[in-house]
Design an enzyme around this catalytic site. Sequence first.
Site, short mmCIF file in Angstrom:
data_model
loop_
_atom_site.label_atom_id
_atom_site.label_comp_id
_atom_site.label_asym_id
_atom_site.label_seq_id
_atom_site.Cartn_x
_atom_site.Cartn_y
_atom_site.Cartn_z
N ARG A 1 -34.21 24.36 -34.36
CA ARG A 1 -34.86 23.07 -34.68
C ARG A 1 -33.75 22.12 -35.09
NH1 ARG A 1 -40.17 21.71 -38.21
NH2 ARG A 1 -41.01 22.36 -36.21
N HIS B 1 -41.22 19.04 -28.48
CA HIS B 1 -41.69 20.15 -29.32
C HIS B 1 -42.52 21.10 -28.45
CE1 HIS B 1 -42.62 22.42 -32.75
NE2 HIS B 1 -43.35 21.58 -33.46
N GLN C 1 -45.13 23.74 -29.77
CA GLN C 1 -46.36 23.15 -30.27
C GLN C 1 -47.38 22.97 -29.14
OE1 GLN C 1 -46.99 22.25 -33.62
NE2 GLN C 1 -49.05 22.25 -32.76
N ASP D 1 -50.17 12.26 -34.65
CA ASP D 1 -49.08 12.88 -35.40
C ASP D 1 -48.62 11.86 -36.44
OD1 ASP D 1 -47.02 14.57 -36.19
OD2 ASP D 1 -45.80 14.29 -34.39
N CYS E 1 -50.56 18.49 -34.94
CA CYS E 1 -49.58 19.58 -35.04
C CYS E 1 -49.34 20.00 -36.49
CB CYS E 1 -48.28 19.18 -34.37
SG CYS E 1 -47.47 17.75 -35.12
N ARG F 1 -49.88 29.08 -32.91
CA ARG F 1 -48.41 29.06 -32.80
C ARG F 1 -47.89 30.49 -32.83
NH1 ARG F 1 -45.55 24.60 -34.61
NH2 ARG F 1 -43.78 25.78 -33.79
#
Length: 306
Positions: A102, A129, A132, A218, A258, A286
């Site tokens: 990340r 991402h 996700q 988001d 998310c 996830r």
Amino acid sequence: MKHFLQMQDLGLEEYEYLFRRTRWIKDKFKRYERYWPLLDRTLVMIFEKASTRTRLSFEAGMHQLGGSAIYLNTRDSQLGRGEPVEDAAQVISRMSDIVMIRTFEQEIVERFAGHSRVPVINGLTNEYHPCQILADIYTFIEHRGPIRGKTVAWIGDSNNVCNTWLQAAEIFDFNVHVSTPPGYEVEPERAGLYGTDHYEEFTDPMEAARDADLVTTDVWTSMGFEAEDEERRRDFQDWQVDAEMMALAQSDAVFMHCLPAHRGEEVAAEVIDGPQSVVWDEAENRLHAQKALMEYLLLGRLEQAE
Ligand code: CP
Ligand code: NVA
């Protein structure tokens, strides 16, 4: 050897396989049945930004598959002290079997992957991402069936999660209705799109949500963009998913986020805590989807185990 740095790194048929495996791995986990295909394998997780879900799902997931996971961050490793990414990739990939990163620019994960002996997974960059959206599409399918031909409404910033939805739309053949405040529109090149056929931009967020099968949003300010926070708070005021907006979507539309979420900013509490919200399943998935992903990147197809 395959990496998973953006949605386009895998094809539709591979995603269909991954979703079958996700279902199988999830069912086994729910029955408390041990499944250790990655015994003695080591995952290294490198974090240059904060995380709850990504760290937890990768670390728990690797343990549940029989392997182990090592957490590195930039604060207390040489990674934050200027060691070249290429050198770090050489060393880390000689001591581990798979790496998750990340970080900030997508270019960093690409350079790492270019010098890695083992598969590399993007655990979030400024641009994308993919883990996700892997879980999000699985979650949609679990709740509503195939996503092909459906409409996803994206309300808010054209950020990493938005870009990844747009890539996914090209692969899975669905449409994204995007509404961003002026000045925050989609940048097709940055999103890594092949074309503009699978999305439409709306100045009015209400119009973007109309008839959607899935409404998602988001945070107004993503990690790495904190300096713009004050300005963004002003610019994004009208980009909140509330009950009035959800009422314009299909009556069986689901809401996704998310996470982490900010109630009263990008989403109203009545929506994220309401009956159309599937955010907890989304977060849980996830774990299952990334277990399937790690199994696939390390062992290839295991059709016989399905
Ligand atoms: N959605 C997500 O990636 O959450 P974290 O930042 O907590 O990992
Ligand atoms: N767009 C957000 C997602 C966090 C999981 C960020 O990059 O901060």
